[in-house]
Scaffold this motif. Sequence first.
Motif, PDB file in Angstrom:
ATOM      1  N   TYR A 298     -10.860   0.003  -3.069  1.00  0.00           N
ATOM      2  CA  TYR A 298      -9.452  -0.248  -2.742  1.00  0.00           C
ATOM      3  C   TYR A 298      -8.664  -0.875  -3.882  1.00  0.00           C
ATOM      4  O   TYR A 298      -7.566  -1.359  -3.694  1.00  0.00           O
ATOM      5  N   ARG A 299      -9.210  -0.884  -5.067  1.00  0.00           N
ATOM      6  CA  ARG A 299      -8.543  -1.505  -6.187  1.00  0.00           C
ATOM      7  C   ARG A 299      -8.273  -0.467  -7.261  1.00  0.00           C
ATOM      8  O   ARG A 299      -9.095   0.395  -7.476  1.00  0.00           O
TER       9      ARG A 299
ATOM     10  N   HIS B 109      -7.573   1.701   4.709  1.00  0.00           N
ATOM     11  CA  HIS B 109      -8.251   2.409   3.616  1.00  0.00           C
ATOM     12  C   HIS B 109      -9.183   3.521   4.086  1.00  0.00           C
ATOM     13  O   HIS B 109      -9.311   4.539   3.428  1.00  0.00           O
TER      14      HIS B 109
ATOM     15  N   THR C 124       0.844  -1.206   0.000  1.00  0.00           N
ATOM     16  CA  THR C 124       0.000   0.000   0.000  1.00  0.00           C
ATOM     17  C   THR C 124       0.873   1.248   0.000  1.00  0.00           C
ATOM     18  O   THR C 124       0.620   2.210  -0.723  1.00  0.00           O
TER      19      THR C 124
ATOM     20  N   LEU D 279     -11.590 -10.229   0.923  1.00  0.00           N
ATOM     21  CA  LEU D 279     -11.003  -9.002   0.380  1.00  0.00           C
ATOM     22  C   LEU D 279     -10.748  -9.126  -1.104  1.00  0.00           C
ATOM     23  O   LEU D 279     -10.865  -8.159  -1.842  1.00  0.00           O
ATOM     24  N   VAL D 280     -10.378 -10.322  -1.515  1.00  0.00           N
ATOM     25  CA  VAL D 280     -10.016 -10.479  -2.920  1.00  0.00           C
ATOM     26  C   VAL D 280     -11.248 -10.719  -3.786  1.00  0.00           C
ATOM     27  O   VAL D 280     -11.187 -10.606  -4.992  1.00  0.00           O
ATOM     28  N   ASP D 281     -12.389 -11.029  -3.159  1.00  0.00           N
ATOM     29  CA  ASP D 281     -13.620 -11.172  -3.937  1.00  0.00           C
ATOM     30  C   ASP D 281     -14.330  -9.825  -4.087  1.00  0.00           C
ATOM     31  O   ASP D 281     -15.175  -9.655  -4.961  1.00  0.00           O
TER      32      ASP D 281
END
Lengths: 397, 397
Positions: A396-397, A304, A207, A369-371
Amino acid sequence: MIKVQEALKILSKNAIDFGIEEIPLKNGMGRVLREKIVADRDFPPYDRVTMDGIAIDYGSFENGTLKFPVEGIVAAGAPKMTLSDNRNCLEVMTGAIMPDGADTVIKYEDITLDDGEAIINAEKVRHQQNVHFKGSDRSAGDLIITDGRVLSSGEIGVCATVGKSRIKVSRLPKTLIISTGDELVDVDQEPLPHQIRRSNVYRLETTLHHYGISVDTAHLDDDYDQIIEKLKLYLEKYDLILLSGGVSKGKFDYLPQALEELGVKQLFHKIQQRPGKPFWFGRKDDTLVFAMPGNPVSSFLCTHRYFKPWLDQCLKIEEVTQPIAELVEDVSFRPDLTYFLEVKISYDASARILASPVKGNGSGDLANLVDGDAFIELPQGKDTFKKGERYPVYIYR
Amino acid sequence: MIKVQEALKILSKNAIDFGIEEIPLKNGMGRVLREKIVADRDFPPYDRVTMDGIAIDYGSFENGTLKFPVEGIVAAGAPKMTLSDNRNCLEVMTGAIMPDGADTVIKYEDITLDDGEAIINAEKVRHQQNVHFKGSDRSAGDLIITDGRVLSSGEIGVCATVGKSRIKVSRLPKTLIISTGDELVDVDQEPLPHQIRRSNVYRLETTLHHYGISVDTAHLDDDYDQIIEKLKLYLEKYDLILLSGGVSKGKFDYLPQALEELGVKQLFHKIQQRPGKPFWFGRKDDTLVFAMPGNPVSSFLCTHRYFKPWLDQCLKIEEVTQPIAELVEDVSFRPDLTYFLEVKISYDASARILASPVKGNGSGDLANLVDGDAFIELPQGKDTFKKGERYPVYIYR
């Protein structure tokens, strides 16, 4: 335990200016501009030809001339030329300086070139067409980029155009990330059944790399004396310390006490939210300490929703509008806490941002988080949130 | 001259797989995952305590017991312990393994600790509360991240958690950016009145850095023999060549001819659009050549609307939905071309994306790029676009 808005207010009051440094433009991507970029000369800097073709004096065309002997060729990058006879033309290339004595460009597609003469076939020719006049975009001295802008490729291009090979940007804080907790092993180690790998440090590090911050990392075991001894040194050396874990109510969660002993003033501890309740924030002189929960999703949310906006403010990044998204299904959440729900963002034909809740098992599930790609902020004081209602999203992407 | 959709189709057919390489996880930010990430063990890997407090056998509480002698303390990171007597309790810390013989955790806030005994004050205790059971998020072997994902900090965290200290990602193309045109001088030089600085190369370079691609750069003067000699070597050495300028109809725009002579097959030249009409695309074996217009805004549009989606496809990035934005004012545009209009994006309380046209002077104005943050795509075959109408946006910030 304070509310989300109070925590944000305290963070905002404790934004630090880390100063300004000068760097090569090449390294500027993602950095925050701290000077105004002005036009060093007029843009365009000369009457610029915008089509390949011939340059003529419009008056001659208006008087009925259609056949123009070619006097020569003007390349882009050649010094200014002059059309010596207004019954003639000069071939001109895109980007070239418009010759003196000519005011209008007719593109190759609209002429026939034959034996040194250009014959105009176009039915309509507009006076001064296909010329981008000197200073029509910006005049020398005009402001082009304000300070506070995060530099993306467009800004880098503009800086290059005006000759800024070095630029003033926000200095980045000297940063240390510390993991805590005896249960942690390194990523390339095989954990015993009661151990887990230290993923938060990796995540925080990447980050911060996004801002161009290169960080040091360290680990503290659950040993009070060692914690005191090491933290003391770190507090002298760094502008910013991010701690992961060790801030709940557990017997071995020594951090709040150790930080207090070292003169770090607690500014808040615990926020009325899920996930991320045990978040701790403190300050000693100009060193700021963020102690985030060890739970990966809690730590991610705190990064975030709190840490990044705070850092943006420190770096003097100009503010942007907050995206709002529409829930695509009902959500219910009973506890009297602000609920940051993981959602997957999509866009519809009505120009709306839609938020679909990610199915999961609460704040412990890092895999969620990754989904997802955002947290939607469902306010305290309500326990059902209906399909179609709209709330702020933190993407956050 | 082809339409936007045809150009996109041709690009898509010529997407190249540059292969796969293995890199350290630390360098993974922004790279494209090319393997499936699966859970290496159950998540959580053990019945995990989620609150600091005491662990009891729920049966005893159900039978009326409120006072539990404390047998000991279980720290996070300690091997599994056993509650030897179901009339007792163990103090447990967040992240610790739930002891055998206990099934329910009561947090410190709901008990009183006195002289080695814990007295429960809570009115309600739920069976198995405050325990995150082994495998309840994911079982060993479950898919967590699919291939094609661009790695952001969340994915880096997950990879760290499952012990992937090295990951397989898309190999990046060996890339050369070439500026052309005698009118260009370097960024740190003072241009003569007929010269401009070479900003496109800087801009393209920073765009590619975003993907983790480090590029070589070169410059070609407007000299046919030199162009042929150098391009020949470059075509052997690189996967990807980006040329800036030299593709209009000018006398010194040698590139299309030079590329043909060297066996680079032209796949298209010119698109029915503004800006960016003279865009050229070709291929020789597995080397792709993008020759973009020299005009900075044209070059920028071609980069974002064509080059980046093509590169995303080459790198096997999973597809996402296309943002659509609503025009906040009327726009009129006469030519029979697709019009990519620079806009400033904002968000409203109705979860909509709004697009405000940036006032400027057409495709030549690089400075507009920094006032906007997206291009909105206004389709060919229409000449007025009303406030409230919705079109795709390509956000470049």
